[in-house]
Design a protein around this motif. Structure first.
Motif, PDB file in Angstrom:
ATOM      1  N   GLY A   1      -3.437  13.047  -0.473  1.00 59.62           N
ATOM      2  CA  GLY A   1      -3.749  11.694  -0.929  1.00 59.62           C
ATOM      3  C   GLY A   1      -2.585  10.743  -0.691  1.00 59.62           C
ATOM      4  N   LEU A   2      -1.382  11.189  -0.991  1.00 58.19           N
ATOM      5  CA  LEU A   2      -0.202  10.334  -0.778  1.00 58.19           C
ATOM      6  C   LEU A   2      -0.004  10.056   0.713  1.00 58.19           C
ATOM      7  CD1 LEU A   2       2.246  11.914  -3.376  1.00 58.19           C
ATOM      8  CD2 LEU A   2       1.332   9.588  -3.433  1.00 58.19           C
ATOM      9  N   ALA A   3      -0.228  11.088   1.536  1.00 58.50           N
ATOM     10  CA  ALA A   3      -0.068  10.891   2.990  1.00 58.50           C
ATOM     11  C   ALA A   3      -1.105   9.883   3.497  1.00 58.50           C
ATOM     12  CB  ALA A   3      -0.210  12.233   3.708  1.00 58.50           C
ATOM     13  N   PHE A   4      -2.323   9.938   2.962  1.00 55.97           N
ATOM     14  CA  PHE A   4      -3.345   8.941   3.345  1.00 55.97           C
ATOM     15  C   PHE A   4      -2.922   7.547   2.922  1.00 55.97           C
ATOM     16  CE2 PHE A   4      -6.694  12.139   4.169  1.00 55.97           C
ATOM     17  CZ  PHE A   4      -7.225  11.566   5.307  1.00 55.97           C
ATOM     18  N   GLN A   5      -2.434   7.427   1.688  1.00 50.69           N
ATOM     19  CA  GLN A   5      -2.059   6.092   1.199  1.00 50.69           C
ATOM     20  C   GLN A   5      -1.012   5.466   2.113  1.00 50.69           C
ATOM     21  OE1 GLN A   5      -1.785   5.061  -2.899  1.00 50.69           O
ATOM     22  NE2 GLN A   5      -1.943   7.204  -3.519  1.00 50.69           N
ATOM     23  N   GLN A   6      -0.026   6.288   2.466  1.00 46.44           N
ATOM     24  CA  GLN A   6       1.057   5.775   3.316  1.00 46.44           C
ATOM     25  C   GLN A   6       0.536   5.320   4.685  1.00 46.44           C
ATOM     26  OE1 GLN A   6       4.185   8.688   3.997  1.00 46.44           O
ATOM     27  NE2 GLN A   6       5.565   7.270   2.998  1.00 46.44           N
ATOM     28  N   GLU A   7      -0.335   6.141   5.285  1.00 43.10           N
ATOM     29  CA  GLU A   7      -0.806   5.838   6.636  1.00 43.10           C
ATOM     30  C   GLU A   7      -1.798   4.667   6.647  1.00 43.10           C
ATOM     31  OE1 GLU A   7       0.475   6.653   9.294  1.00 43.10           O
ATOM     32  OE2 GLU A   7      -1.033   6.117  10.788  1.00 43.10           O
TER      33      GLU A   7
ATOM     34  N   LYS B   1      -1.843   2.238   4.535  1.00 40.97           N
ATOM     35  CA  LYS B   1      -1.015   1.037   4.311  1.00 40.97           C
ATOM     36  C   LYS B   1      -0.379   0.619   5.638  1.00 40.97           C
ATOM     37  CE  LYS B   1       0.722   1.612   0.137  1.00 40.97           C
ATOM     38  NZ  LYS B   1       1.667   2.299  -0.743  1.00 40.97           N
ATOM     39  N   ARG B   2       0.183   1.603   6.342  1.00 38.13           N
ATOM     40  CA  ARG B   2       0.869   1.316   7.613  1.00 38.13           C
ATOM     41  C   ARG B   2      -0.094   0.700   8.629  1.00 38.13           C
ATOM     42  NH1 ARG B   2       2.156   3.084  12.485  1.00 38.13           N
ATOM     43  NH2 ARG B   2       0.596   4.739  12.468  1.00 38.13           N
ATOM     44  N   ARG B   3      -1.336   1.179   8.630  1.00 43.34           N
ATOM     45  CA  ARG B   3      -2.318   0.668   9.603  1.00 43.34           C
ATOM     46  C   ARG B   3      -3.021  -0.601   9.119  1.00 43.34           C
ATOM     47  NH1 ARG B   3      -5.479   5.809  12.396  1.00 43.34           N
ATOM     48  NH2 ARG B   3      -3.681   7.211  12.488  1.00 43.34           N
TER      49      ARG B   3
END
Ligand code: NAP
Length: 287
Positions: free
Chosen positions: A14-20, A22-24
């Motif tokens: 979930g954290l990895a999704f949030q980061q990516e 956000k980045r995109r």
């Protein structure tokens, strides 16, 4: 335009999704058990009504393999019954449903990479609960994507790399099982393949671990060396630890079907470990 809801957004994936996302610049709403407990239908439905996503990415799970043996009701509630709730809620609203499962749906006795055509035969409660969840996702949500993965690590509260670090800090010599083999999978790599699959409109069940395979011993040795530790790491059989729960011995899955369908390459597990060390460990000043 994609608009996502992530359940279990504070876990590793979930954290990895949030980061990516956000980045995109992709709009998303991340919920945890406090803001949306996926075992409660009314909370799930209220969230989907309020957020109106195009895709629901379910990263929530009961992942404690040992605890699940003594708490089967808890494991089945989150890994199976809640997936039924999510799948039905998505189906009713035309939302794509993305869900994750595990190599522990297999018994590890095949003696070769597992493919999507192999029959599941879970050995423990966790594996059985995850298999039931898969079935709900696949039968109840027409537009579903179920990705099986293994040995996930990333930012978050717990994973085997944290355990390796703790053991290495406290002991000169580590003993790690060498007869437990799967694929260490970097959460960011799993996010990348999932987003590519969503973009491509892929549906169905696929295996999406990193590439290659490793024993827990090989994984620990590779990671500790990359992280700058010089402990002696000794391979031992899993039976050395007298485990209470049976686990598959060789549950490595092939990612060939999804990489072929999407025309991509998923990085080798060693590349994921090196990236993880660079991102999460080298910036910590006091190691
Ligand atoms: N980790 C692995 O090695 C591994 C291996 C194979 C497959 N997978 C699968 O990959 C997916 C992602 O795993 P992960 O490693 O990112 O998991 P994780 O780090 O354990 O995160 C799971 C998240 O789910 C949340 N959660 C638990 N019960 C919930 C509920 N009732 N309602 C809402 N949220 C709830 C947890 O919150 P709390 O912490 O507050 O409980 C946690 O934040 C899961 O489907 C998992 O089964 C993982």
């Amino acid at each position: 335009m994609m608009k996502a809801v992530i359940t279990g957004a504070d876990g590793q994936l979930g954290l990895a999704f949030q980061q990516e996302l956000k980045r995109r610049g992709i709009p998303y709403w991340g919920s945890d058990a406090a803001t949306c407990n996926i075992t409660r239908r009314e909370e799930v439905e209220a969230m989907l009504e309020a957020r109106r996503p195009t895709v629901l990415i379910n990263c929530a799970a009961y992942n404690q393999v040992d605890h699940a043996e003594t708490d089967p009701a808890g494991a089945f509630e989150v890994n199976a019954q809640a997936v039924k709730i999510l799948a039905e809620a998505c189906q009713a609203r035309g939302i794509k449903f993305v869900h994750y499962s595990t190599d522990y749906v297999f018994d590890g006795r095949k003696g070769a990479f597992y493919t999507e055509d192999d029959a599941p035969a879970p050995l423990n409660v966790y594996g059985r609960s995850k298999l039931d969840g898969e079935v709900f996702a696949r039968t109840l949500a027409t537009d579903h994507l179920v990705l099986r993965t293994s040995w996930v690590y990333g930012e978050g509260k717990q994973n085997f790399l944290y355990k390796f670090l703790g053991w290495a800090a406290a002991n000169d010599v580590l003993r790690i099982s060498a007869d437990e083999v799967s694929v260490p999978t970097y959460a960011d790599d799993l996010v990348a393949v999932t987003l590519r699959a969503i973009d491509s409109g892929l549906t169905g069940l696929y295996h999406a671990p990193s590439s290659g395979y490793a024993s827990r011993y090989e994984w620990a040795r590779y990671f500790l060396k990359a992280a700058g530790f010089s402990n002696l790491v000794i391979p031992v059989p899993l039976s050395y630890f007298k485990p209470k729960v049976e686990r598959p011995v060789f549950s490595a899955m092939s990612n060939r079907a999804i990489t072929t369908a999407l025309g991509i390459r998923i990085p080798e597990w060693q590349e994921g470990v090196e990236t993880y060390v660079k991102i999460y460990l080298e910036k910590q000043p006091c190691r």
